[in-house]
Design an enzyme around this catalytic site. Structure first.
Site, PDB file in Angstrom:
ATOM      1  N   SER A 111       0.859  -1.300   0.252  1.00 19.93           N
ATOM      2  CA  SER A 111      -0.072  -0.163   0.003  1.00 19.93           C
ATOM      3  C   SER A 111       0.821   1.291  -0.121  1.00 19.93           C
ATOM      4  O   SER A 111       0.271   2.487  -0.265  1.00 19.93           O
ATOM      5  CB  SER A 111      -0.755   0.085   1.235  1.00 19.93           C
ATOM      6  N   HIS A 172      -1.350   6.134   8.324  1.00 19.66           N
ATOM      7  CA  HIS A 172      -1.178   4.715   7.574  1.00 19.66           C
ATOM      8  C   HIS A 172      -0.571   4.984   6.242  1.00 19.66           C
ATOM      9  O   HIS A 172      -0.711   6.168   5.728  1.00 19.66           O
ATOM     10  CB  HIS A 172      -2.318   3.892   7.471  1.00 19.66           C
ATOM     11  N   SER A 174      -1.351   4.525   3.149  1.00 19.53           N
ATOM     12  CA  SER A 174      -2.118   5.160   1.823  1.00 19.53           C
ATOM     13  C   SER A 174      -2.575   6.584   2.150  1.00 19.53           C
ATOM     14  O   SER A 174      -2.138   7.442   1.294  1.00 19.53           O
ATOM     15  CB  SER A 174      -3.759   4.461   1.881  1.00 19.53           C
ATOM     16  N   HIS A 339      -6.158  -9.606   5.058  1.00 15.47           N
ATOM     17  CA  HIS A 339      -4.872  -9.883   5.902  1.00 15.47           C
ATOM     18  C   HIS A 339      -5.447 -11.158   7.146  1.00 15.47           C
ATOM     19  O   HIS A 339      -4.501 -11.794   7.181  1.00 15.47           O
ATOM     20  CB  HIS A 339      -4.367  -8.860   6.647  1.00 15.47           C
ATOM     21  N   ASP A 376      -5.779   0.013  -4.256  1.00 12.92           N
ATOM     22  CA  ASP A 376      -4.391   0.211  -4.556  1.00 12.92           C
ATOM     23  C   ASP A 376      -3.782  -1.162  -4.903  1.00 12.92           C
ATOM     24  O   ASP A 376      -2.950  -1.180  -5.783  1.00 12.92           O
ATOM     25  CB  ASP A 376      -3.652   0.992  -3.128  1.00 12.92           C
TER      26      ASP A 376
END
Ligand SMILES: [Zn+2]
EC number: 3.1.3.1
Length: 530
Positions: A111, A172, A174, A339, A376
């Site tokens: 990402s 984070h 992104s 995930h 993404d």
């Protein structure tokens, strides 16, 4: 009466477990009529050839095409439909392209490198943010000179208001692509910086959030990276694991507030809704968890705003600027659900992400606001098994596998759902597979399921949305946003202003007095513009 209801429920359940064939769909006329209508819409489609006053980028982190389709079925069924026929909000955008997501150094990306691509327009390396591929992961001394600038930064320079909204921490990978330059995506606070990075002067991402540029709206999680080590969290005051973590003792929220008159900091839903409707608030920072926000289904909706609510709040504040705005909205935890190998978390968060898109679509006009929706990267998430129409997306394939056991439609290529211990795959039934915390089976054991390498979709509506076509590099997303907004390097975009909105798109280039005059006229004319 009650008996009838029970019978109806039983009937519905029976139908669902056996699948369902809608009687109208048996008739060829149904499909011919449906397609003729779609053809009619397609023939009438006209590109909107003006500049975009406003640009909104919706980023579903890890929202590959299989995730979009599975979410369509889930959301359709949540609305009492069979599922796959019922369009999502993003499905209703007229233009679509495929985006090639690879990083410069990895075929299957992360990402961070992808954020550089779709937010700055330049591909970078795995785990690096806002720097070209000449910068190397974790080597602080390769940062300087290799920084690339985001479209959000350029939009701010052009006089637009700008905002970042996410369900993950605002530091984070992104969202950081919109404002930070770092060779390591995990340098959230100064406590994460290794000694050599400190020596070479690399800054942590939280510091860059408040130092690099003026961001009008910042909403998401990530309180702990903003406050001195040991500062109790307002929501979890007795939890020693949720305190501030900064070693430099800086209070970045206070520093940010001191920079802007009219800046307000909030940390819960009630405060957010109040601040957003207060026209004296020019800058709004809302941090709703110490780190990432909770999955939508695990949120306490009295304390935590939904992504839809945060999007609406951001639009309320940003749309007060007559020169327009640039807004980045991320469904950040779709990726985390995958995930963890928990499709329920990923897909229910994607439903909320689509609700936020629907809200933005409703609150803005396609005549002046370009909305792009993309991901993404994808995940090794799949659904198959010839499931019957109308059955739950979390349900079972109708036939047994070769080991004579049931299997779920959803499976992961790898991840924590690997269960082949002792050479035997466990059986599964509906009550197991419908549990929100169920991990679908995976072929290879990994503690964290991996990203997928295939292309993702880009959906678009509004001015210049027709440029979203074909198979493109992920960087194309940033360039379309910059061109449509007439910001660097496309200040000579030569596009007319959006219709009915005077010269709003070009106010940045006008003399200030004229700009202000036109701005105040716009405010008078369009009180419900946002
Ligand atoms: Zn991920």
């Amino acid at each position: 009466m009650q008996g009838v209801c029970v019978l109806l429920l039983l009937g519905l359940r029976l139908q669902l477990s056996l699948g369902f064939i809608p009687v109208e769909e048996e008739n060829p006329a149904f499909w011919n009529h449906q397609a003729a209508q779609a053809l009619d819409v397609a023939k009438k489609l006209q590109p909107i050839q003006t500049a975009a006053k406003n640009v909104i980028l919706f980023l579903g982190d890890g929202m590959g095409v299989p995730t979009v389709t599975a979410t369509r079925i889930l959301k359709g069924q949540m609305n009492g439909k069979l599922g796959p026929e019922t369009p999502l909000a993003m499905d209703q955008f007229p233009y679509v392209a495929l985006s090639k997501t690879y990083n410069v150094d990895r075929q299957v990306p992360d990402s961070a490198g992808t954020a550089t691509a779709y937010l700055c327009g330049v591909k970078g390396n795995y785990k690096t943010i806002g720097v070209s591929a000449a910068a190397r992961y974790n080597q602080c001394n390769t940062t300087s000179g290799n920084e690339v600038t985001s479209v959000m930064n350029r939009a701010k320079k052009a006089g637009k208001s700008v905002g970042v909204v996410t369900t993950s921490r605002v530091q984070h990978a992104s969202p950081a692509g919109a404002y930070a330059h770092t060779v390591n995506r995990n340098w959230y606070s100064d406590a994460d910086l290794p000694a050599d990075a400190q020596t070479y002067g690399c800054q942590d991402i939280a510091t860059q959030l408040v130092n690099n540029m003026d961001i009008d709206v910042i909403l998401g999680g990530g309180r702990m990276y903003m406050f001195p080590e040991g500062t109790p969290d307002p929501e979890y005051p007795y939890d020693v694991n949720q305190t501030g973590v900064r070693k430099d003792k800086r209070n970045l929220v206070q520093e940010w507030q001191a920079k802007h008159q009219g800046a307000q900091y909030v940390w819960n839903r009630t405060e957010l809704l109040q601040a957003a409707s207060d026209s004296s608030v020019t800058h709004l920072m809302g941090l709703f968890e110490p780190a990432d926000m909770k999955y939508n289904v695990q949120q306490d909706h009295t304390m935590d705003p939904t992504l839809e609510e945060m999007t609406e709040a951001a639009l309320q504040v940003l749309s007060r600027n007559p020169r327009g705005f640039y807004l980045f909205v991320e469904g950040g935890r779709i990726d985390h659900g995958h995930h963890e190998g928990k499709a329920y978390m990923a897909l229910t968060d994607t439903v909320m992400f689509d609700n936020a898109i629907a809200k933005a679509n409703e609150l803005t006009s396609e005549l002046d606001t370009l909305i792009l929706v993309t991901a993404d990267h994808s995940h090794v998430f799949s659904f198959g098994g010839y499931t019957l129409r109308g059955t739950s997306i979390f349900g079972l394939a109708p036939s047994k596998a070769s080991d004579n056991k049931s299997y779920t439609s959803i499976l992961y290529g790898n991840g924590p759902g690997y269960v082949l211990g002792g050479g035997s795959r466990p059986n599964v039934n509906d009550s197991i597979s419908e549990d929100p915390s169920y991990r679908q089976q995976a072929a290879v054991p990994l503690s964290s399921e991996s990203h997928g390498g295939e292309d993702v979709a880009v959906f678009a509506r509004g001015p210049q949305a027709h440029l979203i076509h074909g198979v493109q590099e992920e960087t194309f997303v940033a360039h379309v946003m910059a061109f449509a907004g007439c910001v660097e390097p496309y200040t000579d975009c030569n596009l007319p202003a959006p219709s009915g909105l005077s010269d709003a798109a070009h106010l940045a280039a006008s003399p200030p007095s004229l700009a202000l005059l036109a701005g105040s006229m716009l405010l008078l004319l369009a009180p419900a513009l946002y």
